[in-house]
Enzyme design. Structure first.
Site, PDB file in Angstrom:
ATOM      1  N   TYR A 142       0.824  -1.212   0.000  1.00  0.00           N
ATOM      2  CA  TYR A 142       0.000   0.000   0.000  1.00  0.00           C
ATOM      3  C   TYR A 142       0.862   1.268   0.000  1.00  0.00           C
ATOM      4  CZ  TYR A 142      -4.038  -2.970   1.027  1.00  0.00           C
ATOM      5  OH  TYR A 142      -5.021  -3.920   0.973  1.00  0.00           O
ATOM      6  N   LYS A 193       3.652 -15.524   1.619  1.00  0.00           N
ATOM      7  CA  LYS A 193       3.659 -16.323   0.385  1.00  0.00           C
ATOM      8  C   LYS A 193       5.108 -16.501  -0.060  1.00  0.00           C
ATOM      9  CE  LYS A 193       0.618 -16.988  -2.424  1.00  0.00           C
ATOM     10  NZ  LYS A 193       0.071 -18.293  -2.842  1.00  0.00           N
ATOM     11  N   ASP A 226      -2.560 -18.145   1.335  1.00  0.00           N
ATOM     12  CA  ASP A 226      -3.785 -18.617   0.661  1.00  0.00           C
ATOM     13  C   ASP A 226      -4.367 -19.829   1.394  1.00  0.00           C
ATOM     14  OD1 ASP A 226      -1.467 -19.937  -0.126  1.00  0.00           O
ATOM     15  OD2 ASP A 226      -2.241 -20.482  -2.093  1.00  0.00           O
ATOM     16  N   ASP A 250      -5.280  -7.050   5.642  1.00  0.00           N
ATOM     17  CA  ASP A 250      -6.485  -6.317   5.267  1.00  0.00           C
ATOM     18  C   ASP A 250      -7.590  -7.316   4.891  1.00  0.00           C
ATOM     19  OD1 ASP A 250      -8.089  -4.205   4.700  1.00  0.00           O
ATOM     20  OD2 ASP A 250      -7.023  -3.543   2.910  1.00  0.00           O
ATOM     21  N   ASP A 254     -10.967  -8.782   7.444  1.00  0.00           N
ATOM     22  CA  ASP A 254     -12.369  -8.648   7.044  1.00  0.00           C
ATOM     23  C   ASP A 254     -13.070 -10.012   7.012  1.00  0.00           C
ATOM     24  OD1 ASP A 254     -12.099  -5.934   6.893  1.00  0.00           O
ATOM     25  OD2 ASP A 254     -13.162  -5.763   4.986  1.00  0.00           O
TER      26      ASP A 254
END
Ligand code: NAD
Length: 371
Positions: A142, A193, A226, A250, A254
């Protein structure tokens, strides 16, 4: 008893409505010797724009830097949809995070048994869930440079975001996660990852070294992000503390929100570095939800996320674990007693407004504290 200095920033929409209930709780705690809190109040978001044409003033920022913890409501709403970009309500929140250097975002996902049926997952998967997601908040993709859209000149464009992490950024977020785990069930799952990203390789190396050097007593598990996302909806109770980067955090936080039922229930904390002079961290506590313009002014907003955010401040900024337990237990007991705001209503329950929910939680804190 130490005096704790709080800056209250109610903000916009339902922010002031839910903050009013925390103010009543603070007044009650002061009056009954459950802490000594000094509070100041300031404007942020649209409310600050209306008064001063900025999303937060330098004077309010100075108060935020000087206090022991900021308690934040919510910002934004349609009224400010067309204000200049740099003065938009969210800019106040971003400036607080940036200037206070709040790099660790803590989001507990707790599923109260009384609300397990409100989750989109089966009751047995979420009932009693209590996990903590620690998200890196100031680095990664970001913020990494270059961050551009280039015109390639042949009718094509190229968008570039850059995922970048330095050793110190991974170490400091790792430390927050390991320290939290020691106060919980002593287990950290680090999500990255490493199979396809260099930042994942470094994240894995740094976490492994930090664990061996400073936290060998905590169990560390490395999880591919993942596969971890899949595990979070398959059997989330296998996790205790999850630590991950800004982007994965992020998304995962959620997902965790949905595990627990309603937005009106979820607290969060954002922490910065420990000040060696005082031993305390810069910190801000806020509900996950926004300003909810659709219900503003109706007196129906659920104040539980705001109460639970204040409980996190008691625990993580002031070391008032027993008092934090009272607030969290009071929330659970109130829900068990069938008292609900409209967003979490269920059959056979009594639907109340913000004020009555505040009354119920505060009187339950009083009963638990024997005051
Ligand atoms: P929202 O969280 O404000 O509302 C989403 C839905 O959840 C709405 O139906 C709302 O009524 C409900 N809801 C949220 N909190 C509730 C509560 N405590 N009790 C009962 N119901 C509740 O998200 P949104 O509608 O996408 O955004 C509204 C505004 O809030 C926008 O301006 C957005 O930018 C802003 N926002 C601010 C923050 C923040 O201040 N941290 C976070 C998210 C959104």
């Amino acid at each position: 008893m130490a005096t704790h200095k709080l800056l209250l920033l109610p903000g916009d929409g339902i922010g002031p409505e839910v903050m009013a209930e925390v103010k009543r709780l603070i007044a009650w705690m002061n009056a009954h010797g459950l802490g000594t809190f000094e509070t100041e109040e300031g404007l942020v978001g649209g409310a600050s724009y209306d008064a001063d044409k900025v999303a937060i003033t330098d004077a309010t920022m100075a108060k935020a830097l000087a206090c022991d913890a900021v308690i934040f409501g919510a910002v934004g709403g349609p009224k400010w949809a067309s204000v200049p970009y740099e003065a938009r309500p969210e800019a106040g929140l971003l400036r607080l995070r940036k200037d206070l250097k709040l790099y660790a975002n803590l989001r507990p996902a707790i599923c109260y048994p009384a609300l397990a049926d409100a989750s989109s997952l089966k009751r047995e998967v979420v009932d009693g869930l209590d996990i903590m997601i620690v998200r890196e908040l100031t680095g990664g993709v970001y913020f990494g440079e270059p961050k551009v859209i280039q015109d390639l000149g042949d009718g094509q464009k190229r968008a570039i975001d850059t995922q970048v992490y330095d050793t110190f950024e991974i170490e400091r977020i790792g430390r927050v996660a390991f320290e939290l785990a020691r106060k919980r069930n002593n287990k950290v799952a680090s999500f990255e990852k490493r199979n396809v990203m260099k930042s994942g390789v470094l994240w894995n190396e740094v976490m492994t070294a930090l664990h061996a050097r400073e936290f060998p007593d905590v169990t560390l598990e490395h999880v591919l992000a993942d596969a971890g996302g899949m595990q979070m909806v398959r059997w989330p109770k296998q996790f205790d503390v999850i630590v991950t980067d800004n982007l994965f955090g992020d998304l995962l936080s959620d997902i965790a929100a949905m595990l627990t039922g309603s937005l009106g229930m979820l607290p969060s904390a954002s922490l910065g570095d420990v000040d060696p002079a005082t031993g305390t961290r810069k910190a801000m506590y806020e509900p996950v939800h926004g300003s909810a313009p659709d219900i503003t002014g109706k007196g129906v907003a659920n104040p539980i996320a705001m109460f639970a955010s204040f409980a996190m401040a008691l625990r993580y900024s002031f070391g008032l674990a027993k008092e934090a337990d009272f607030v969290e237990q009071a929330i659970a007991n109130t829900l068990n007693a069938g008292i609900r705001t409209a967003d979490i209503k269920a059959e056979g329950c009594k639907v109340v407004g913000t004020r009555e929910m505040g009354d119920a939680v505060i009187s339950e804190v009083a009963r638990l504290a024997g005051a």
